[in-house]
Design a protein around this motif. Sequence first.
Motif, mmCIF file in Angstrom:
data_model
loop_
_atom_site.group_PDB
_atom_site.id
_atom_site.type_symbol
_atom_site.label_atom_id
_atom_site.label_comp_id
_atom_site.label_asym_id
_atom_site.label_seq_id
_atom_site.Cartn_x
_atom_site.Cartn_y
_atom_site.Cartn_z
ATOM 1 N N PHE A 135 0.709 -1.216 -0.126
ATOM 2 C CA PHE A 135 0.081 -0.191 -0.031
ATOM 3 C C PHE A 135 0.951 1.230 -0.180
ATOM 4 O O PHE A 135 0.559 2.164 -0.897
ATOM 5 N N GLY A 136 1.703 1.360 0.784
ATOM 6 C CA GLY A 136 2.681 2.494 0.934
ATOM 7 C C GLY A 136 3.359 2.654 -0.252
ATOM 8 O O GLY A 136 3.909 1.846 -1.043
ATOM 9 N N ARG A 137 3.839 3.982 -0.591
ATOM 10 C CA ARG A 137 4.474 4.208 -1.812
ATOM 11 C C ARG A 137 5.735 3.960 -1.793
ATOM 12 O O ARG A 137 6.558 4.145 -0.873
ATOM 13 N N VAL A 138 6.216 3.598 -2.872
ATOM 14 C CA VAL A 138 7.498 2.790 -3.133
ATOM 15 C C VAL A 138 8.170 3.489 -4.142
ATOM 16 O O VAL A 138 9.274 3.367 -4.721
ATOM 17 N N GLY A 139 7.474 4.611 -4.746
ATOM 18 C CA GLY A 139 8.021 5.490 -5.952
ATOM 19 C C GLY A 139 7.403 6.704 -5.934
ATOM 20 O O GLY A 139 6.140 6.810 -5.496
ATOM 21 N N ASP A 140 7.600 7.541 -7.021
ATOM 22 C CA ASP A 140 6.942 8.657 -7.440
ATOM 23 C C ASP A 140 5.971 8.671 -8.748
ATOM 24 O O ASP A 140 5.098 9.535 -8.622
ATOM 25 N N ARG A 141 5.878 7.639 -9.104
ATOM 26 C CA ARG A 141 4.843 7.460 -10.339
ATOM 27 C C ARG A 141 3.408 6.868 -9.723
ATOM 28 O O ARG A 141 3.330 6.389 -8.691
ATOM 29 N N PRO A 142 2.524 7.166 -10.780
ATOM 30 C CA PRO A 142 1.099 6.901 -10.100
ATOM 31 C C PRO A 142 0.833 5.642 -9.610
ATOM 32 O O PRO A 142 -0.123 5.432 -8.711
ATOM 33 N N ASN A 143 1.372 4.445 -10.269
ATOM 34 C CA ASN A 143 0.990 3.237 -9.681
ATOM 35 C C ASN A 143 1.957 2.404 -8.720
ATOM 36 O O ASN A 143 2.039 1.421 -8.406
ATOM 37 N N GLU A 144 2.787 3.472 -7.920
ATOM 38 C CA GLU A 144 3.757 2.747 -7.199
ATOM 39 C C GLU A 144 3.136 3.091 -5.678
ATOM 40 O O GLU A 144 3.948 3.538 -4.672
ATOM 41 N N GLY A 145 1.907 2.840 -5.412
ATOM 42 C CA GLY A 145 1.320 2.737 -4.158
ATOM 43 C C GLY A 145 -0.077 2.681 -4.205
ATOM 44 O O GLY A 145 -0.914 2.680 -5.417
ATOM 45 N N GLY A 146 -0.954 2.237 -2.914
ATOM 46 C CA GLY A 146 -2.196 2.220 -2.848
ATOM 47 C C GLY A 146 -2.562 0.708 -2.917
ATOM 48 O O GLY A 146 -1.769 -0.092 -3.165
ATOM 49 N N GLY A 147 -3.949 0.632 -2.994
ATOM 50 C CA GLY A 147 -4.498 -0.854 -2.980
ATOM 51 C C GLY A 147 -5.145 -1.215 -4.249
ATOM 52 O O GLY A 147 -6.112 -2.148 -4.266
ATOM 53 N N THR A 148 -4.761 -0.743 -5.406
ATOM 54 C CA THR A 148 -5.181 -0.938 -6.765
ATOM 55 C C THR A 148 -4.703 -2.408 -6.818
ATOM 56 O O THR A 148 -3.393 -2.760 -6.721
ATOM 57 N N ARG A 149 -5.297 -3.213 -7.912
ATOM 58 C CA ARG A 149 -4.934 -4.317 -8.627
ATOM 59 C C ARG A 149 -3.661 -4.266 -9.047
ATOM 60 O O ARG A 149 -2.432 -5.083 -8.954
ATOM 61 N N CYS A 189 -5.329 -7.252 6.743
ATOM 62 C CA CYS A 189 -5.208 -5.865 6.418
ATOM 63 C C CYS A 189 -4.996 -5.304 7.770
ATOM 64 O O CYS A 189 -4.431 -5.890 8.930
ATOM 65 N N SER A 190 -4.511 -3.836 7.770
ATOM 66 C CA SER A 190 -3.953 -3.118 8.605
ATOM 67 C C SER A 190 -4.790 -1.825 8.697
ATOM 68 O O SER A 190 -5.149 -1.233 7.974
ATOM 69 N N THR A 191 -5.269 -1.350 10.282
ATOM 70 C CA THR A 191 -5.689 -0.233 10.528
ATOM 71 C C THR A 191 -6.956 0.122 9.796
ATOM 72 O O THR A 191 -7.207 1.424 9.236
ATOM 73 N N HIS A 192 -7.716 -0.801 9.447
ATOM 74 C CA HIS A 192 -9.208 -0.650 8.790
ATOM 75 C C HIS A 192 -10.033 -0.555 10.043
ATOM 76 O O HIS A 192 -10.128 -1.032 11.018
ATOM 77 N N PRO A 193 -11.021 0.308 9.811
ATOM 78 C CA PRO A 193 -12.280 0.334 10.860
ATOM 79 C C PRO A 193 -13.029 -0.809 10.529
ATOM 80 O O PRO A 193 -13.059 -1.430 9.704
ATOM 81 N N ALA A 194 -13.846 -1.062 11.850
ATOM 82 C CA ALA A 194 -14.409 -2.488 11.748
ATOM 83 C C ALA A 194 -15.346 -2.760 10.659
ATOM 84 O O ALA A 194 -15.888 -3.633 10.161
ATOM 85 N N TRP A 195 -15.999 -1.525 10.400
ATOM 86 C CA TRP A 195 -16.957 -1.741 9.227
ATOM 87 C C TRP A 195 -16.449 -2.055 7.926
ATOM 88 O O TRP A 195 -16.971 -3.005 7.120
ATOM 89 N N MET A 196 -15.015 -1.686 7.522
ATOM 90 C CA MET A 196 -14.543 -1.845 6.279
ATOM 91 C C MET A 196 -14.014 -3.624 6.536
ATOM 92 O O MET A 196 -13.953 -4.226 5.718
ATOM 93 N N TYR A 240 0.358 -11.684 3.627
ATOM 94 C CA TYR A 240 0.485 -10.432 2.720
ATOM 95 C C TYR A 240 -0.682 -9.466 3.225
ATOM 96 O O TYR A 240 -1.777 -9.674 3.361
ATOM 97 N N GLN A 241 -0.416 -8.086 3.826
ATOM 98 C CA GLN A 241 -1.130 -7.456 4.424
ATOM 99 C C GLN A 241 -1.272 -6.040 3.678
ATOM 100 O O GLN A 241 -0.410 -5.419 3.199
ATOM 101 N N LEU A 242 -2.783 -5.548 3.935
ATOM 102 C CA LEU A 242 -2.973 -4.346 3.107
ATOM 103 C C LEU A 242 -2.632 -3.305 4.139
ATOM 104 O O LEU A 242 -3.394 -3.382 5.155
ATOM 105 N N HIS A 243 -1.711 -2.292 3.922
ATOM 106 C CA HIS A 243 -1.222 -1.478 5.140
ATOM 107 C C HIS A 243 -2.210 -0.486 5.543
ATOM 108 O O HIS A 243 -2.345 -0.020 6.588
ATOM 109 N N ARG A 244 -3.182 -0.009 4.587
ATOM 110 C CA ARG A 244 -4.068 0.930 4.949
ATOM 111 C C ARG A 244 -5.474 0.672 4.188
ATOM 112 O O ARG A 244 -5.330 0.026 3.115
ATOM 113 N N PRO A 245 -6.501 1.107 4.682
ATOM 114 C CA PRO A 245 -7.646 0.980 3.870
ATOM 115 C C PRO A 245 -7.739 1.444 2.446
ATOM 116 O O PRO A 245 -7.289 2.514 2.270
#
Length: 253
Positions: free
Chosen positions: A29-43, A97-104, A65-70
């Motif tokens: 999830f965390g950014r590993v570079g400056d390009r658009p697809n180098e972070g987030g929870g997208t496929r 997952c990590s640091t997700h609210p209960a509803w998520m 393997y854990q998703l760092h943020r929602p």
Amino acid sequence: NKGESERITGKFLKENKLRDQVVLATKVFGRVGDRPNEGGGTRFHIIKACEDSLQRLQTDHIDLYQLHRPPLTHPQEETLRAFDDLIRAGKVRYIGCSTHPAWMVMEAMSISERYGLNRYISEQPPYNLLDRRIENELVPLCQKYGLAILPWSPLAMGILAGRYAETGNYPEDSRAHLWDSSMVKARVTQRGIDVGRSVQQMAQERGMTASQLALRWTKDQPGVTAPIIGPRTLAHLEDALPIMDKTLTDADR
């Protein structure tokens, strides 16, 4: 640090032939570079990040393997399908997952059940004597559906270990000083420091360090599988390890 901890871990495990003796966990999830697809929870990012992690870790699979943020910018179904594909390909064993609210977390469980996808088996929330929000909804949810709880920051960023003597006066090697983050500094409050002093006094009376007392409290709380420790030095590690097979009395808790 762009995957440097994974490189160090992978090198150590390979040289010492320890891969099959550990549960190897990492995150995405965390950014590993400056390009658009180098972070987030997208496929796109999840699949690419997993391949990169496998190379750095010098292994053919990740145990957890854990998703760092929602994933707040797109439907969770996209994230969960990407994780499911990685499991079916044998590159990942379990997902969390990590640091997700209960509803998520509940939404993710429902999506997995609806579409027959592999589901999260763990959640990694902040939890310590100063931050007990997860007791309201997340802990009961995880207990009911069998999710492991792996709390981060059991020492409240060192506050419960007596790291800070006063607000605004931060040790040079502390996170509050090094990270220059308003979010981090906002956690170092006078109330937290006062609680830290009380924990330290209580610990001394029982022949342990403040960090050991705070860790034991978190470790023994209902629903907790294992708190995450973040030792920076060998002394920190040697201080934390003895608490594994020790518990607090009900009165102390």
